[in-house]
Design a protein around this motif. Sequence first.
Motif, mmCIF file in Angstrom:
data_model
loop_
_atom_site.group_PDB
_atom_site.id
_atom_site.type_symbol
_atom_site.label_atom_id
_atom_site.label_comp_id
_atom_site.label_asym_id
_atom_site.label_seq_id
_atom_site.Cartn_x
_atom_site.Cartn_y
_atom_site.Cartn_z
ATOM 1 N N ILE A 112 14.355 -1.432 -2.141
ATOM 2 C CA ILE A 112 14.532 -0.418 -1.105
ATOM 3 C C ILE A 112 14.984 0.903 -1.708
ATOM 4 O O ILE A 112 14.469 1.980 -1.372
ATOM 5 N N GLN A 127 12.030 2.701 -3.713
ATOM 6 C CA GLN A 127 10.735 2.936 -3.085
ATOM 7 C C GLN A 127 10.498 4.435 -2.884
ATOM 8 O O GLN A 127 11.445 5.225 -2.807
ATOM 9 N N ARG A 149 7.663 2.293 2.067
ATOM 10 C CA ARG A 149 7.194 0.921 1.858
ATOM 11 C C ARG A 149 7.942 -0.081 2.720
ATOM 12 O O ARG A 149 7.352 -0.998 3.274
ATOM 13 N N TYR A 150 9.256 0.089 2.820
ATOM 14 C CA TYR A 150 10.064 -0.854 3.608
ATOM 15 C C TYR A 150 10.885 -0.082 4.639
ATOM 16 O O TYR A 150 11.456 0.960 4.337
ATOM 17 N N HIS A 151 10.968 -0.644 5.843
ATOM 18 C CA HIS A 151 11.718 0.004 6.919
ATOM 19 C C HIS A 151 13.179 -0.426 6.953
ATOM 20 O O HIS A 151 14.038 0.292 7.468
ATOM 21 N N SER A 169 16.147 -3.755 5.248
ATOM 22 C CA SER A 169 16.342 -4.855 4.310
ATOM 23 C C SER A 169 15.640 -6.118 4.804
ATOM 24 O O SER A 169 15.093 -6.891 3.999
ATOM 25 N N HIS A 220 12.893 -6.192 6.638
ATOM 26 C CA HIS A 220 11.464 -5.978 6.398
ATOM 27 C C HIS A 220 11.117 -6.249 4.935
ATOM 28 O O HIS A 220 10.106 -6.897 4.624
ATOM 29 N N CYS A 221 11.955 -5.767 4.028
ATOM 30 C CA CYS A 221 11.732 -6.011 2.605
ATOM 31 C C CYS A 221 11.829 -7.504 2.292
ATOM 32 O O CYS A 221 11.012 -8.046 1.535
ATOM 33 N N ASN A 224 8.714 -9.373 3.725
ATOM 34 C CA ASN A 224 7.519 -9.039 2.952
ATOM 35 C C ASN A 224 7.520 -9.728 1.592
ATOM 36 O O ASN A 224 6.491 -10.221 1.121
ATOM 37 N N THR A 225 8.686 -9.745 0.942
ATOM 38 C CA THR A 225 8.798 -10.396 -0.361
ATOM 39 C C THR A 225 8.529 -11.888 -0.248
ATOM 40 O O THR A 225 7.792 -12.472 -1.063
#
Length: 253
Positions: free
Chosen positions: A186, A189, A199-201, A203, A205-206, A209-210
Amino acid sequence: MLRVAFGVARDEGFLKLWQGVTPAIYRHIVYTGGRMAIYEQLREKVLCKNADGIFPLWKAIIAGMTSGAIGQFAASPTDLVKVQMQTEGKRRLEGKSPRVRGAGHALRKILAEGGVRGLWAGWVPNVQRAALINMGDLATYETVKHFLLRHTSLKDNWICHSLSSASAGLVAACLGTPADVVKTRIMNQPRDAAGRGLRYHSSLHCLTNTLNDEGFWALYKGFIPTWTRLAPWSLTFWITYEHIRKLVGVSSF
């Protein structure tokens, strides 16, 4: 980890392994000073020890998470500068132009692009990570140390402190590595003109996605270097801290 270390030393020079050390020191002055002071205040005046002088594990967990979160929130700007400086080597190897030339330049760049608010970009995963690591470090150290003193023949000396700090470093690395992965992604990015991540909205979301793209074990990328950083740090800190307390006439932690 060793391949990366040798690659950095070969391609950029041995001293590049210490790139970002200045903001890292600034960060620890704020973070470590804050977390220790807050933890002891919570232990002695808010949550309080039991009548037998023992600080229960559940109280140590609460105090550790709280003190770590507050300390890291205050230190987040220095952590952001450190992360940006440490990723410059990768950008150069990819043929990209450098973004920052030093800690001062990184700080000015962040302020110019995102204002004061930009200094706390990524603070949520940063604070989450610190809360987990601090919980693992402080709660484990205190619990293991007093367990050894009560149930073994060990005295309150460097051997006991070393065993306790080794346990603390391992638990802190296990708890903190997933949050460290999220925090680093985060904070590093690309961002728009308003300082919002592209890229990520968040923590969460990150994290999702990961997990979806790379699987669970992606959250433990970098575990070995994280552990090899936290283990000597924990050992050095706790032995030094306990010795300083003894020198100034303060009771053992």
